[in-house]
Enzyme design. Structure first.
Site, PDB file in Angstrom:
ATOM      1  N   HIS A 175      -6.131 -17.055  -0.772  1.00  0.00           N
ATOM      2  CA  HIS A 175      -5.680 -15.761  -0.239  1.00  0.00           C
ATOM      3  C   HIS A 175      -6.444 -15.283   0.992  1.00  0.00           C
ATOM      4  O   HIS A 175      -6.907 -14.151   1.049  1.00  0.00           O
ATOM      5  CB  HIS A 175      -5.747 -14.676  -1.321  1.00  0.00           C
ATOM      6  CG  HIS A 175      -4.843 -14.951  -2.487  1.00  0.00           C
ATOM      7  ND1 HIS A 175      -4.573 -14.033  -3.450  1.00  0.00           N
ATOM      8  CD2 HIS A 175      -4.129 -16.056  -2.831  1.00  0.00           C
ATOM      9  CE1 HIS A 175      -3.739 -14.558  -4.359  1.00  0.00           C
ATOM     10  NE2 HIS A 175      -3.459 -15.790  -3.995  1.00  0.00           N
ATOM     11  N   GLN A 197      -6.747 -23.085  -0.069  1.00  0.00           N
ATOM     12  CA  GLN A 197      -5.685 -22.564   0.794  1.00  0.00           C
ATOM     13  C   GLN A 197      -6.147 -22.396   2.241  1.00  0.00           C
ATOM     14  O   GLN A 197      -5.394 -21.880   3.072  1.00  0.00           O
ATOM     15  CB  GLN A 197      -5.175 -21.217   0.256  1.00  0.00           C
ATOM     16  CG  GLN A 197      -4.514 -21.347  -1.111  1.00  0.00           C
ATOM     17  CD  GLN A 197      -4.073 -20.009  -1.682  1.00  0.00           C
ATOM     18  OE1 GLN A 197      -4.147 -18.966  -1.026  1.00  0.00           O
ATOM     19  NE2 GLN A 197      -3.602 -20.030  -2.917  1.00  0.00           N
ATOM     20  N   GLU A 222       6.735  -9.796  -2.142  1.00  0.00           N
ATOM     21  CA  GLU A 222       7.230  -8.559  -1.513  1.00  0.00           C
ATOM     22  C   GLU A 222       7.489  -8.699  -0.033  1.00  0.00           C
ATOM     23  O   GLU A 222       6.825  -9.472   0.658  1.00  0.00           O
ATOM     24  CB  GLU A 222       6.161  -7.447  -1.637  1.00  0.00           C
ATOM     25  CG  GLU A 222       5.812  -7.051  -3.039  1.00  0.00           C
ATOM     26  CD  GLU A 222       4.811  -5.893  -3.091  1.00  0.00           C
ATOM     27  OE1 GLU A 222       4.209  -5.554  -2.032  1.00  0.00           O
ATOM     28  OE2 GLU A 222       4.642  -5.331  -4.185  1.00  0.00           O
ATOM     29  N   TYR A 224      -0.939 -13.624 -13.164  1.00  0.00           N
ATOM     30  CA  TYR A 224      -0.598 -14.981 -13.594  1.00  0.00           C
ATOM     31  C   TYR A 224      -1.195 -15.330 -14.957  1.00  0.00           C
ATOM     32  O   TYR A 224      -0.705 -16.220 -15.636  1.00  0.00           O
ATOM     33  CB  TYR A 224      -0.992 -16.007 -12.514  1.00  0.00           C
ATOM     34  CG  TYR A 224       0.129 -16.215 -11.519  1.00  0.00           C
ATOM     35  CD1 TYR A 224       1.169 -17.105 -11.781  1.00  0.00           C
ATOM     36  CD2 TYR A 224       0.180 -15.492 -10.328  1.00  0.00           C
ATOM     37  CE1 TYR A 224       2.214 -17.278 -10.893  1.00  0.00           C
ATOM     38  CE2 TYR A 224       1.228 -15.663  -9.431  1.00  0.00           C
ATOM     39  CZ  TYR A 224       2.241 -16.557  -9.714  1.00  0.00           C
ATOM     40  OH  TYR A 224       3.291 -16.721  -8.843  1.00  0.00           O
ATOM     41  N   TYR A 233      -0.178   0.036  -0.465  1.00  0.00           N
ATOM     42  CA  TYR A 233       0.907  -0.719  -1.092  1.00  0.00           C
ATOM     43  C   TYR A 233       0.633  -1.049  -2.564  1.00  0.00           C
ATOM     44  O   TYR A 233       1.413  -1.743  -3.203  1.00  0.00           O
ATOM     45  CB  TYR A 233       1.256  -1.938  -0.225  1.00  0.00           C
ATOM     46  CG  TYR A 233       1.874  -1.435   1.073  1.00  0.00           C
ATOM     47  CD1 TYR A 233       3.243  -1.268   1.186  1.00  0.00           C
ATOM     48  CD2 TYR A 233       1.072  -0.999   2.127  1.00  0.00           C
ATOM     49  CE1 TYR A 233       3.804  -0.698   2.319  1.00  0.00           C
ATOM     50  CE2 TYR A 233       1.617  -0.423   3.262  1.00  0.00           C
ATOM     51  CZ  TYR A 233       2.986  -0.283   3.351  1.00  0.00           C
ATOM     52  OH  TYR A 233       3.536   0.309   4.469  1.00  0.00           O
TER      53      TYR A 233
END
Ligand SMILES: [Ca+2]
Ligand SMILES: [Ca+2]
Length: 391
Positions: free
Chosen positions: A171, A105, A264, A285, A274
């Site tokens: 991430h 990513q 979210e 997952y 959070y």
């Protein structure tokens, strides 16, 4: 007298008359059920108040920003290029950019202009840097953009790093945003697919961090007195933050890719937790349960969430008038959700107002100073597209 309709009927007629005119602005009552659930059905693009105009091609574009006062934009490509797109000229490669650790990513991340860009030419960039032993982490740097026949950046200086660097290539988040007063740089720092760093106060992963423009820590940060990377932390318990936006009342919103069924949008407050990975309205997952938000009210709950996943990408505040009913909304792209989502802002509440089915992964959302909305579609054949208002 006896021919007059009863008062209740008059009231009902009045309500009907008020709600009858066609408008794309969804009233809160229309979305209350959606807002409280993960559901958000898509509507065909043909019903949207815009048509989609393809403008230019990019290879895995990741982020963009318009250069204030111009008709040009900077666009990052994940594999390591920075492009200067010009509405009335060629798209140029910007020289002098850092080497990026491209893979998974990661690679080139965000690009924004400094609040004093008009005077300083300063831009901020984020990218992934390799570390020891197959580790990696996002970094943020600032440099001066020199425009002209051969655009380049000069004086690149790294001002922030994810700490610690860890293995894996997911991430990073590495989204950047300045506060409206230009005094503070906010960075979305993902938990690197390692879960627990989001609650670890000795790591700046899974956090939104707040810095001065030079990378130093503001004295009024909520954990400033604890020093180290802890002092950088503005909010915690985040997963993969892929969009940050201030609205026109100064509220900071973030979106984040949640676990399965837990994407979210949050209203970001200093010191707030959070909850990830302790709570999420989604689940891991691999099938493992994560208790939902209502089980642990001490953690800040999302204002909106999506199940099935839409995989949010990009977030922008819309305050313009070009598209009917859009004023005071958040716009968010969706990757797996292949579309654009509009959320009406109502104080500290958000409503699921629109979701248009583009049939393409949307990576980035940007609003130009003329009120027009521009998107980047995802992938090797990514496009810069403009949403042209229907007349
Ligand atoms: Ca952007
Ligand atoms: Ca759950």
């Amino acid at each position: 007298m006896k021919n007059l309709p009863p008062l209740a009927l008059i009231a009902a007629l009045a309500v009907a008359a008020c709600s009858a005119p066609a408008t794309t602005e969804a009233a809160p009552a229309d979305t209350a059920k959606l807002d409280a659930s993960g559901a958000h059905p898509a509507t065909p693009l043909a019903d949207a108040p815009f048509t989609v105009q393809e403008i230019a091609d990019f290879n895995e574009p990741w982020a963009m920003t318009f250069i204030p006062g111009t008709r040009a934009a900077l666009i990052t490509e994940k594999s390591g290029k920075l492009k200067l797109w010009q509405e009335n000229g060629p798209t140029q490669d910007v020289a002098g950019v850092p080497a990026v650790a491209y893979g998974g990513q990661g690679g080139f991340g965000d690009v924004i202009v400094a609040p004093d860009f008009a005077a300083s030419g300063t831009i901020y960039l984020s990218w992934v840097e390799a570390g020891d032993g197959d580790t990696a982490g996002a970094v943020v740097g600032k440099a001066k953009l020199i425009q002209g026949a051969a655009p380049r950046i000069e004086g690149l200086q790294i001002i922030w790093k994810q700490d610690p660097k860890v293995t894996g290539r997911g991430h990073y988040s590495h989204r950047l945003l300045f506060s409206p007063d230009g005094k503070y740089l906010f960075i979305g720092s993902g938990e690197r697919q390692k879960f627990t760093p989001a609650q670890d106060m000795k790591a700046n992963l899974g956090k939104i961090v707040r810095l001065n423009p030079d990378g130093s820590v503001p004295a009024d940060n909520p954990f400033a007195d604890q020093g180290g990377v802890t002092a950088q932390i503005w909010s915690l318990g985040h997963r993969n933050i892929l969009g940050l936006a201030f609205d026109d009342t100064g509220k900071l919103w973030n979106q984040e890719m949640g676990p399965k069924g837990g994407d979210e949008v949050n209203l970001v407050a200093a010191k707030a937790n959070y909850g990830y990975p302790i709570v999420s309205n989604g689940d891991h997952y691999d099938g493992k349960d994560i208790p939902d938000h209502p089980t642990r009210p001490e953690f800040a709950a999302p204002k909106l969430w999506w199940n099935p996943a839409i995989s949010p990408a990009g977030l922008a505040f819309y305050g313009g008038d070009l598209y009917p009913g859009w004023k005071n909304s958040l716009l968010m792209g969706a990757l797996s959700g292949e579309g654009l989502i509009r959320m009406a802002i109502d104080g500290e509440t958000l409503h699921k107002s629109d979701r248009w089915d583009f049939g393409q992964r949307i990576r980035e959302v940007e609003v130009r100073d003329d009120g027009s909305v521009w998107l980047l579609t995802d992938g090797e054949d990514g496009k810069l597209v403009k949403l042209v208002p229907k007349r």
